[in-house]
Design a protein around this motif. Sequence first.
Motif, mmCIF file in Angstrom:
data_model
loop_
_atom_site.group_PDB
_atom_site.id
_atom_site.type_symbol
_atom_site.label_atom_id
_atom_site.label_comp_id
_atom_site.label_asym_id
_atom_site.label_seq_id
_atom_site.Cartn_x
_atom_site.Cartn_y
_atom_site.Cartn_z
ATOM 1 N N GLU A 17 82.812 37.948 63.459
ATOM 2 C CA GLU A 17 81.708 38.701 63.398
ATOM 3 C C GLU A 17 80.718 38.354 62.030
ATOM 4 O O GLU A 17 79.555 38.290 62.058
ATOM 5 C CB GLU A 17 81.754 40.443 63.457
ATOM 6 C CG GLU A 17 80.472 40.999 63.600
ATOM 7 C CD GLU A 17 80.738 42.388 63.847
ATOM 8 O OE1 GLU A 17 79.915 43.385 63.502
ATOM 9 O OE2 GLU A 17 81.639 42.699 64.689
ATOM 10 N N GLU A 18 81.686 38.298 60.920
ATOM 11 C CA GLU A 18 80.937 37.737 59.479
ATOM 12 C C GLU A 18 80.303 36.471 59.726
ATOM 13 O O GLU A 18 79.351 36.349 59.040
ATOM 14 C CB GLU A 18 82.154 37.895 58.522
ATOM 15 C CG GLU A 18 82.610 39.233 58.430
ATOM 16 C CD GLU A 18 81.625 40.123 58.035
ATOM 17 O OE1 GLU A 18 80.562 40.105 57.090
ATOM 18 O OE2 GLU A 18 81.837 41.410 58.441
ATOM 19 N N VAL A 20 78.797 34.943 62.456
ATOM 20 C CA VAL A 20 78.021 35.184 63.184
ATOM 21 C C VAL A 20 76.729 35.832 62.427
ATOM 22 O O VAL A 20 75.484 35.295 62.422
ATOM 23 C CB VAL A 20 78.391 35.819 64.520
ATOM 24 C CG1 VAL A 20 77.045 36.381 65.387
ATOM 25 C CG2 VAL A 20 79.215 35.073 65.465
ATOM 26 N N LYS A 21 77.243 36.787 61.645
ATOM 27 C CA LYS A 21 75.910 37.485 60.937
ATOM 28 C C LYS A 21 75.249 36.408 59.953
ATOM 29 O O LYS A 21 74.240 36.449 59.660
ATOM 30 C CB LYS A 21 76.384 38.403 60.091
ATOM 31 C CG LYS A 21 76.906 39.785 60.870
ATOM 32 C CD LYS A 21 77.406 40.822 59.839
ATOM 33 C CE LYS A 21 77.828 42.111 60.608
ATOM 34 N NZ LYS A 21 78.370 42.965 59.715
ATOM 35 N N LEU A 45 69.136 39.213 67.811
ATOM 36 C CA LEU A 45 70.543 39.840 67.474
ATOM 37 C C LEU A 45 71.197 39.461 68.901
ATOM 38 O O LEU A 45 70.440 39.754 70.019
ATOM 39 C CB LEU A 45 70.604 41.342 67.218
ATOM 40 C CG LEU A 45 69.905 41.776 66.017
ATOM 41 C CD1 LEU A 45 69.918 43.124 65.831
ATOM 42 C CD2 LEU A 45 70.709 41.362 64.889
ATOM 43 N N ASP A 49 78.200 39.130 70.454
ATOM 44 C CA ASP A 49 78.880 38.965 69.216
ATOM 45 C C ASP A 49 78.811 40.019 67.999
ATOM 46 O O ASP A 49 79.736 40.319 67.287
ATOM 47 C CB ASP A 49 78.309 37.544 68.458
ATOM 48 C CG ASP A 49 78.401 36.403 69.059
ATOM 49 O OD1 ASP A 49 79.432 36.394 69.956
ATOM 50 O OD2 ASP A 49 77.511 35.585 69.326
ATOM 51 N N ILE A 50 77.772 41.043 68.354
ATOM 52 C CA ILE A 50 77.593 42.060 67.345
ATOM 53 C C ILE A 50 77.411 43.367 68.122
ATOM 54 O O ILE A 50 76.881 43.479 69.130
ATOM 55 C CB ILE A 50 76.366 41.909 66.540
ATOM 56 C CG1 ILE A 50 76.636 40.618 65.662
ATOM 57 C CG2 ILE A 50 76.142 43.082 65.654
ATOM 58 C CD1 ILE A 50 75.432 40.322 64.869
ATOM 59 N N ASP A 51 78.154 44.574 67.661
ATOM 60 C CA ASP A 51 78.164 45.522 68.201
ATOM 61 C C ASP A 51 76.577 46.186 68.153
ATOM 62 O O ASP A 51 76.448 46.791 66.881
ATOM 63 C CB ASP A 51 79.173 46.684 67.679
ATOM 64 C CG ASP A 51 78.974 47.906 68.784
ATOM 65 O OD1 ASP A 51 78.283 48.125 69.411
ATOM 66 O OD2 ASP A 51 79.994 48.727 68.126
ATOM 67 N N LEU A 52 75.707 46.058 69.054
ATOM 68 C CA LEU A 52 74.242 46.737 68.823
ATOM 69 C C LEU A 52 74.434 48.025 68.635
ATOM 70 O O LEU A 52 73.354 48.702 67.768
ATOM 71 C CB LEU A 52 73.510 46.146 69.646
ATOM 72 C CG LEU A 52 72.950 44.586 69.726
ATOM 73 C CD1 LEU A 52 72.237 44.169 71.096
ATOM 74 C CD2 LEU A 52 72.399 43.909 68.569
ATOM 75 N N LEU A 55 75.209 48.909 64.951
ATOM 76 C CA LEU A 55 74.324 48.522 64.146
ATOM 77 C C LEU A 55 72.883 49.269 64.190
ATOM 78 O O LEU A 55 72.500 49.744 63.142
ATOM 79 C CB LEU A 55 73.822 46.925 64.447
ATOM 80 C CG LEU A 55 72.670 46.467 63.310
ATOM 81 C CD1 LEU A 55 73.015 46.499 62.067
ATOM 82 C CD2 LEU A 55 72.154 45.152 63.971
ATOM 83 N N ASN A 72 68.719 43.545 74.021
ATOM 84 C CA ASN A 72 69.060 43.045 72.748
ATOM 85 C C ASN A 72 68.032 42.979 71.855
ATOM 86 O O ASN A 72 68.022 42.243 70.567
ATOM 87 C CB ASN A 72 69.581 41.613 73.042
ATOM 88 C CG ASN A 72 70.905 41.639 73.597
ATOM 89 O OD1 ASN A 72 71.644 42.497 73.685
ATOM 90 N ND2 ASN A 72 71.420 40.352 74.533
ATOM 91 N N TYR A 93 73.851 39.843 56.551
ATOM 92 C CA TYR A 93 73.015 38.815 57.343
ATOM 93 C C TYR A 93 72.394 38.082 55.960
ATOM 94 O O TYR A 93 72.134 38.352 54.835
ATOM 95 C CB TYR A 93 72.174 39.491 57.792
ATOM 96 C CG TYR A 93 72.497 40.261 59.400
ATOM 97 C CD1 TYR A 93 72.322 39.457 60.431
ATOM 98 C CD2 TYR A 93 73.162 41.516 59.254
ATOM 99 C CE1 TYR A 93 73.002 40.173 61.470
ATOM 100 C CE2 TYR A 93 73.591 42.093 60.398
ATOM 101 C CZ TYR A 93 73.332 41.236 61.485
ATOM 102 O OH TYR A 93 74.061 41.908 62.618
#
Length: 101
Positions: A17-18, A20-21, A45, A49-52, A55, A72, A93
Amino acid sequence: MAVCDKCGLPEDLCVCEEIVKESMRVKITLDKRRFGKYATVIQGLDGRDIDLKELSSLLKAKCACGGTIKDNVIELQGDHKEKVKEILQTIGYSSGLIDVK
């Protein structure tokens, strides 16, 4: 102990995840809605890959506003462009890949 499918590290040490960010291009825009209200729209986003949801909850709490997730895209009630940019930078990010319009 569970192992990440992508990087092969244990899940508590997973860095997927890091990574991807740092490489994700995020676009923050302001949208005028009905009755003269504004909405801050965060695009780019990837929900895989990221927990929307996580976030979105963080952004809504830090900006003290309501919001939603649609296709998304995170939408926050009100004009929070600069504050969202600062929050995204503090959580990892890349500032060069965040476009504010």
